[in-house]
Enzyme design. Structure first.
Site, short mmCIF file in Angstrom:
data_model
loop_
_atom_site.label_atom_id
_atom_site.label_comp_id
_atom_site.label_asym_id
_atom_site.label_seq_id
_atom_site.Cartn_x
_atom_site.Cartn_y
_atom_site.Cartn_z
N GLU A 110 0.16 -1.05 5.88
CA GLU A 110 1.27 -0.54 6.69
C GLU A 110 1.18 0.95 6.92
OE1 GLU A 110 5.05 1.24 7.74
OE2 GLU A 110 3.95 1.53 5.85
N ASP A 158 0.83 -1.20 0.00
CA ASP A 158 0.00 0.00 0.00
C ASP A 158 0.87 1.25 0.00
OD1 ASP A 158 0.82 -0.60 2.69
OD2 ASP A 158 -0.71 0.79 3.45
#
Length: 364
Positions: free
Chosen positions: A133, A74
């Site tokens: 994350e 991400d």
């Protein structure tokens, strides 16, 4: 080849929370890890699936405990950032684009290293790539902890320190949401009947600032504030997301206990404080120092010199370090501009880092 792969990965935008985009990228990783000889699987999560891959060892170390490599797919950038604000660009030895530094460059480095060690003896390798994350890995924490069991060491593929050195410790990081419920009323006709959620929130944030100022080395950032809607209405709801950074678990616990124990200041105001995500402080250790020495020897075997130092930012390696696993982070390519529109990596460092990672896999 590595630059082409990175351009492909940057071209597939993957904002945190966009499950469709993240899952499509996870499909790419599953196929790629299978091509590289791994057994890959996806771990479903509502905001985007995580990927776990196991690569068998080879030769005398084949039955030894694995190395754990941690990354994420991400990014902080929304869909359209590539087209509208940060187009892919190669110029003067630099590669530009959303996620190029944080941290799709690290994913490409890892893949290249796995290619390089295919015919060489090494211990098993386990890879965990998480999908959230950038917001503290709320759905991946248990996964990272579980996959850390039995590993000999953990390595993160986040960006290195500015000079290229590795990260040997990290501050703890927590995201806290403060939500206030007041009572709406006409701001001119019946102001006394209202309870301003915004005024209450402001006073609570001032109290948080006072609390933080009583501790050394605690960082506090109010990242978002929402509330109200019209100037002629006493606001009935307001909220703020606050980020905290700590250097040790004791201070972290004391501050979070105090913040989550806040009480309303105004009569009839309601207050809710929630810890949205938490990464414990990863502190320096003799085990990590010993691991760094082994990595330095591996680096010298490929003509590189490297060192390590603590870092302020947090990542999934906070958890492995906190669990007592020898841990290093910063194996991604050199560059700058994480979370900034000038995000970039030094093109030549992709191959340098891949060579270093391959040496780590075959010597530790």
């Amino acid at each position: 080849m590595m630059i082409d792969r990175l351009r492909e990965y940057v071209g597939h935008e993957t904002p945190t929370g966009d499950a469709q985009a993240l899952n499509a990228f996870a499909d790419r990783l599953l196929d790629r890890y299978a091509e590289l000889g791994g057994t890959a699987r996806r771990v479903a999560a509502p905001t985007g699936d995580h990927v776990v891959a196991d690569f068998p060892g080879r030769g005398p170390l084949a039955a030894e405990a694995p190395l754990l490599f941690i990354g994420h797919h991400d990014t902080v950038w929304p869909i359209g950032q590539l087209r509208e604000v940060m187009p892919w660009r190669e110029q003067d030895g630099l590669l530009h684009g959303p996620g190029v530094f944080d941290m799709k460059g690290g994913l490409v480095v890892l893949e290249a290293a796995l290619e390089q060690i295919a015919d060489r003896d090494h211990r098993p390798v386990r890879v965990v790539v998480v999908a959230d994350e950038e917001v503290g890995s709320p759905t991946a924490r248990e996964l990272v902890a579980a996959e850390s069991s039995g590993v000999v060491a953990a390595f993160g593929f986040e960006s290195p320190l500015p000079n290229g050195d590795l990260k040997t410790a990290r501050r703890g990081s927590s995201r806290v949401r403060i939500e206030v419920t007041g009572r709406e009323a006409h701001a001119a006709l019946e102001p006394s009947r209202g309870v301003s959620a915004i005024d209450e929130l402001i006073d609570q944030l001032i109290a948080v600032r006072a609390l933080v100022s009583s501790y050394d080395d605690v960082l506090c950032n109010v990242g978002t504030i929402t509330g109200g809607g019209r100037t002629n209405v006493v606001p009935g709801a307001a909220a703020a997301d606050v980020g905290f950074r700590f250097i040790d678990p004791e201070t972290e616990r004391a501050v979070l206990d105090a913040v989550t124990s806040l009480e309303p200041i105004r009569p009839d105001a309601q207050l809710q404080v929630s810890v949205m995500s938490n990464r414990p402080a990863w502190q320096p250790s003799a085990a990590t120092d010993e691991l760094l020495q082994k990595v330095q020897a591996a680096a010298r075997s490929v003509g590189q010199e490297i060192d390590g130092a603590p870092a302020s930012g947090a990542a999934d390696t906070n958890l492995t370090g906190w669990l007592g696993i020898p841990t290093l982070d910063g194996l991604g390519p050199r560059g700058k501009g994480a979370h900034a529109v000038h995000e970039q990596v030094i093109a030549a460092s992709l191959a340098e880092r891949a060579s270093l990672v391959a040496a780590i896999i075959t010597t530790i």
